[in-house]
Motif scaffolding. Structure first.
Motif, short mmCIF file in Angstrom:
data_model
loop_
_atom_site.label_atom_id
_atom_site.label_comp_id
_atom_site.label_asym_id
_atom_site.label_seq_id
_atom_site.Cartn_x
_atom_site.Cartn_y
_atom_site.Cartn_z
N UNK A 42 -48.20 7.93 58.11
CA UNK A 42 -49.02 8.03 56.90
C UNK A 42 -50.46 7.74 57.31
N UNK A 43 -51.42 8.37 56.60
CA UNK A 43 -52.82 8.11 56.94
C UNK A 43 -53.24 6.71 56.49
N UNK A 44 -54.13 6.09 57.23
CA UNK A 44 -54.67 4.79 56.85
C UNK A 44 -53.64 3.67 56.94
N UNK A 66 -57.30 24.43 62.19
CA UNK A 66 -56.36 24.33 61.07
C UNK A 66 -54.93 24.20 61.56
N UNK A 67 -54.65 24.85 62.66
CA UNK A 67 -53.29 24.74 63.17
C UNK A 67 -53.08 23.47 63.97
N UNK A 68 -54.19 22.98 64.54
CA UNK A 68 -54.06 21.85 65.45
C UNK A 68 -53.93 20.52 64.72
N UNK A 69 -54.59 20.40 63.58
CA UNK A 69 -54.60 19.11 62.90
C UNK A 69 -53.44 19.03 61.92
N UNK A 70 -52.64 18.00 62.07
CA UNK A 70 -51.53 17.84 61.14
C UNK A 70 -52.07 17.66 59.72
N UNK A 71 -51.47 18.37 58.75
CA UNK A 71 -51.98 18.30 57.37
C UNK A 71 -52.13 16.87 56.85
N UNK A 72 -51.20 15.99 57.20
CA UNK A 72 -51.29 14.63 56.66
C UNK A 72 -52.52 13.89 57.19
N UNK A 73 -53.01 14.33 58.36
CA UNK A 73 -54.17 13.65 58.96
C UNK A 73 -55.46 13.93 58.21
N UNK A 130 -36.80 18.35 68.36
CA UNK A 130 -37.44 17.57 67.31
C UNK A 130 -37.36 18.34 66.01
N UNK A 131 -36.97 17.63 64.96
CA UNK A 131 -36.89 18.21 63.63
C UNK A 131 -38.16 17.79 62.90
N UNK A 132 -39.06 18.75 62.69
CA UNK A 132 -40.40 18.40 62.22
C UNK A 132 -40.64 19.00 60.83
N UNK A 133 -41.15 18.18 59.92
CA UNK A 133 -41.43 18.68 58.57
C UNK A 133 -42.71 19.52 58.60
N UNK A 134 -42.87 20.38 57.61
CA UNK A 134 -44.00 21.30 57.65
C UNK A 134 -45.34 20.57 57.66
N UNK A 135 -45.44 19.48 56.91
CA UNK A 135 -46.71 18.75 56.93
C UNK A 135 -46.86 17.83 58.14
N UNK A 136 -45.89 17.87 59.02
CA UNK A 136 -45.89 17.12 60.28
C UNK A 136 -45.96 15.61 60.10
#
Lengths: 356, 183
Positions: free
Chosen positions: A131-133, A8-15, A107-113
């Motif tokens: 973005x996915x896809x 859960x921590x490793x995979x970026x939420x958007x992925x 790096x300035x990273x958004x929460x959803x990465x």
């Protein structure tokens, strides 16, 4: 840490979301290179200037939100352990250049990465948006909004004639690199990729392996991006890239169909053989893992394998990289130890999926 | 598999080298790869970087050839007055030192941009808002005027008339915006 928690921590939420054409296009990315007016580029800037830029980012953007991108966090390279650096690179949130060459990088990273704004890389600012896809136009729109957001507070180095000024002459003008990650096992298997790559190059686009320039296409994953940044508008560049990617998608689907028609048993054998290796091995090199994951992914796309979801393959591609394995083990591992850890992580993950 | 160079450590780097169409498989350990110069600190931009210095060097070539005549080289030094980077250094490292370098090296950059960007030397994309809204309009106007000339040369008068109308409306737009600015 349990595997689930780690994942859960490793995979970026958007992925975790599926985008359009995600059977073939894993992700789309837009990167914009920008610099502060009146400050030398990082290669020649003095330490004070670079620190001032970091402080500015800390004050202006740390813990800020913009539209759907919440809670930006400024992560300074100096504060990172070597494994953490590697993990960020493997997640494509920062470039190797940023963590290897700059003590003043951040790096300035958004929460959803989805958004990572690199500071003091080769240029002062590199806005990256994933973005996915396959949705490059959408990504471009979003990247432009982020660019406008930064522009409210920053005077970018810009020249009417040359456009956005960058440290490297290959980025000047739009400062934009648009790219897509594509999984092309069909075209690789039919050896058509060898013929297609030079043709794509002639159109001013670059094809590389997943790990950047000169790298072999591990796991049949190719990155296609624009080469030219000057003299064409961002929209035109993106449209050209889109039309080539659309053709590649069609050709890949066609190649898959052809293989299924001509040698269905051999294909099925290949897929399940690889699945067997993933599910049972005790030692697994990264190259073998990438190959087997590609086969199984193809098996899912073509519905030979129905109990696994594609996202598990995306996950495993990220998790089985050296940095992640070491983070999971919570210590440095030798290459041999990593191969053992990699095999056990894949087995565990597939086991988990079978039990759901 | 053992490293083909030292035959001791395991090979961790595998790649193919193609020279004049001959493909050669190479298997090395990290240490030997480094010694043989296959790896660099700048993993990411290694090949591109080398390629670039190769591209730029055509200019410094001429310099070395003419170094016999000292008077010529003495006057030849082009330098950015802001960051101090010389044109020669730029061609060697392939990177600009600051935004002003672009102006300092001026037209000398055109051949480089042409090579890297398929013949292009002029930006045609996004513009920062602070540059004023009319930069867009001015750029478009310039493009339309060129287009008009081309159409006239081709004697495509019907289309030219349409372009002419577009130019008029752009000019009006520019005019009214400037008017706003004066208030």
């Amino acid at each position: 840490m349990s595997l689930e928690q780690f994942m859960n921590e490793a995979i970026s939420p958007w992925m975790q979301e599926e985008g359009p054409d995600s059977d073939i296009v894993l992700s789309s990315r837009i990167r914009l290179a920008r610099n502060f007016d009146q400050v030398a580029f990082p290669i020649l800037a003095n330490q004070n200037d670079l620190e001032r830029i970091l402080d500015f980012f800390q004050q202006a953007y740390h813990e800020q939100s913009f539209r759907s991108y919440k809670d930006f966090e400024l992560i300074r390279v100096q504060e990172l352990q070597s494994i953490e650096k590697r993990v960020l690179v493997e997640k494509h949130l920062v470039s190797p250049h940023l963590v290897n060459n700059s003590n003043h990088g951040a790096a300035l990273i958004s929460r959803n990465e989805q958004v990572s704004i690199m500071v003091n890389e080769e240029d002062h600012i590199r806005i990256q948006l994933y973005v996915p896809g396959f949705q490059l136009e959408h990504a471009l729109e979003q990247a432009f909004e982020l660019d406008d957001w930064l522009e409210e507070k920053i005077n970018f180095a810009f020249d009417e004639k040359r456009g956005y000024l960058t440290s490297c002459p290959t980025n000047v003008g739009t400062g934009m690199r648009a790219s897509v990650m594509m999984h092309l096992p069909g075209l690789t298997l039919t050896k058509e990729m060898n013929r297609l790559i030079p043709a794509i190059n002639q159109l001013g686009l670059v094809v590389r392996g997943i790990y950047g320039e000169g790298s072999e296409a591990l796991g049949n994953i190719f990155q296609i991006s624009n080469q030219i940044t000057l003299g064409k508008s961002e929209k035109d560049i993106v449209e050209d890239l889109i039309s080539v990617v659309q053709q590649l998608i069609e050709q890949e689907r066609h190649a898959r169909g052809k293989i299924m028609e001509q040698s269905p048993v051999a294909l099925e054998d290949k897929i399940f053989r690889s699945y067997g290796i993933l599910a049972n091995s005790r030692i697994m090199e990264s190259k073998e893992a990438a190959k087997c994951l590609s086969d199984v992914r193809l098996g899912i796309d073509l519905r030979y394998i129905e109990h696994l979801s594609r996202s598990i393959l995306n996950e495993l591609m990220v998790l089985t990289q050296p940095g992640f394995l070491q983070q999971y083990a919570n210590k440095k591992l030798s290459p041999e130890e990593r191969d053992v850890k990699r095999a056990s992580l894949i087995r565990e993950r597939l086991h988990l999926a079978n039990n759901i | 598999m053992d490293c083909q160079e030292c035959q001791q450590r395991p090979a961790t780097l595998h790649f193919s080298q193609v020279i004049n169409g001959n493909k050669k498989e190479i298997h090395l350990c990290e240490k030997c790869a480094q010694e043989k110069g296959y790896m660099s600190q700048y993993n990411e931009s290694f090949s591109l970087h080398n390629l670039l210095s190769g591209l730029f060097n055509f200019d410094s070539y001429q310099l070395t050839e003419s170094q016999n005549s000292n008077a010529y080289t003495a006057t030849q030094k082009v330098q950015c007055e802001k960051c101090g980077l010389t044109y020669n250094e730029f061609t060697r490292i392939g990177k600009f030192g600051c935004a002003h370098c672009y102006e300092a090296f001026g037209e000398k950059l055109n051949p480089i941009f042409r090579r890297v960007h398929s013949g292009n030397t002029i930006h045609d994309g996004k513009v920062p808002k602070r540059m004023g809204g009319n930069l867009h309009v001015r750029k478009q106007l310039e493009k339309e005027r060129q287009h008009l000339q081309q159409l006239i040369n081709e004697e495509a008068f019907e289309e030219a008339a349409q372009v002419r109308d577009r130019i008029r409306s752009l000019e009006q737009q520019l005019h009214s915006e400037q008017g706003d600015g004066d208030q």
